[in-house]
Design an enzyme around this catalytic site. Structure first.
Site, mmCIF file in Angstrom:
data_model
loop_
_atom_site.group_PDB
_atom_site.id
_atom_site.type_symbol
_atom_site.label_atom_id
_atom_site.label_comp_id
_atom_site.label_asym_id
_atom_site.label_seq_id
_atom_site.Cartn_x
_atom_site.Cartn_y
_atom_site.Cartn_z
ATOM 1 N N ARG A 215 0.839 -1.321 0.054
ATOM 2 C CA ARG A 215 0.085 0.013 -0.025
ATOM 3 C C ARG A 215 1.000 1.108 -0.185
ATOM 4 N NH1 ARG A 215 -4.143 1.500 4.830
ATOM 5 N NH2 ARG A 215 -2.423 2.870 5.345
ATOM 6 N N ASN B 277 -12.694 14.399 1.721
ATOM 7 C CA ASN B 277 -13.337 13.013 1.347
ATOM 8 C C ASN B 277 -14.995 13.358 1.638
ATOM 9 O OD1 ASN B 277 -14.047 10.206 0.892
ATOM 10 N ND2 ASN B 277 -14.431 9.704 3.215
ATOM 11 N N HIS C 238 -18.700 11.335 2.932
ATOM 12 C CA HIS C 238 -19.008 10.040 3.486
ATOM 13 C C HIS C 238 -20.530 10.223 3.736
ATOM 14 C CE1 HIS C 238 -18.697 6.560 5.931
ATOM 15 N NE2 HIS C 238 -19.492 7.098 6.572
ATOM 16 N N ASP D 252 -7.625 12.303 7.303
ATOM 17 C CA ASP D 252 -6.153 11.940 8.358
ATOM 18 C C ASP D 252 -5.950 10.454 8.087
ATOM 19 O OD1 ASP D 252 -8.014 10.657 9.771
ATOM 20 O OD2 ASP D 252 -8.083 12.223 11.650
ATOM 21 N N GLY E 197 -6.870 8.097 10.114
ATOM 22 C CA GLY E 197 -7.999 7.050 10.427
ATOM 23 C C GLY E 197 -8.972 6.772 9.414
ATOM 24 N N ASP F 133 -12.317 7.754 7.971
ATOM 25 C CA ASP F 133 -13.432 8.712 8.207
ATOM 26 C C ASP F 133 -13.239 9.401 9.560
ATOM 27 O OD1 ASP F 133 -14.538 7.655 5.631
ATOM 28 O OD2 ASP F 133 -15.352 6.043 6.669
#
Ligand code: GAR
Length: 203
Positions: free
Chosen positions: A68, A110, A112, A144, A146, A148
């Site tokens: 990754r 992002n 969500h 960041d 984490g 979401d």
């Protein structure tokens, strides 16, 4: 007049948010230009939507990288080479690793389909519907490390109606996404978001 903010959009799937953001930009509502659309999925409809709008596209397949970190390193290089100022994740279904987060912290958003911190993860609408909440919604946040968990920029609540099923609820959630994602991007591009710790002030 300042030049439009250089955007990249990362998308894995259908790309209706990508399309809606591109439309808002074309209509002059958001002072930005989409320099590139990147996908981890060569079959993503998002790529076709981007091509039809004349947006350059790139597929970066995770299978072509040993880890990754190596994958994210490639994405970071593409974004840096293209002098991207804001990275917009629009249905990008991969966790973003440390290098990429650090390179674009405060410059990567992002969307969500739930009111975070409730229902993070990849099945947010289903999870909220099955839990039986009466109100859910949409969150736009900075990314960041984490899942979401980043600082929240904008949220919009969506009521769950008595006769909703998951699909009808998701349809209204999408409509809320189409309102608040271009708005969050506009605020950023106009210098109206200020990140202070966990808080995002709209100035
Ligand atoms: C959107 O509903 C977005 O909120 C969701 O994927 C969908 C993409 O739709 N993202 C997540 O669930 C991220 N955890 P689109 O491809 O039609 O824009």
């Amino acid at each position: 007049m300042t030049s439009p903010t250089r955007l990249a959009i990362l998308a894995s799937g259908s790309g209706t948010n990508l399309e809606n953001i591109a439309k808002a930009i074309d209509e002059g509502a958001v002072p930005a230009k989409i320099e590139i659309a990147i996908s981890d999925n060569e079959e993503a409809c998002a790529l076709e939507r981007a091509r039809r709008r004349g947006i350059p596209t790139k597929v970066v397949r995770p299978a072509d990288f040993p880890s990754r970190d190596a994958y994210d390193h490639e994405i970071a290089s593409i974004l840096q080479d293209a002098k991207i100022e804001l990275v917009v994740l629009a249905g990008y279904m991969r966790l973003v690793g440390k290098e990429l987060v650090e390179a674009f912290y405060g410059r990567m958003m992002n969307i969500h389909p739930a009111l975070l911190p409730a229902f993070p993860g990849t099945h947010a609408v289903k999870d909220a519907f099955e839990y039986g909440v009466k109100v859910t919604g949409v969150t736009v946040h900075f990314v960041d490390e984490g899942e979401d968990t980043g600082p929240i920029i904008l949220q919009e609540a969506v009521r769950v109606e008595e006769d909703d099923d998951e699909d009808s609820l998701y349809a209204r959630i999408h409509q809320a996404e189409y309102r608040i994602y271009p708005e969050a991007i506009r605020l950023f591009c106009e210098g109206k978001t200020r990140l202070e710790g966990r808080k995002v002030r709209i100035i």
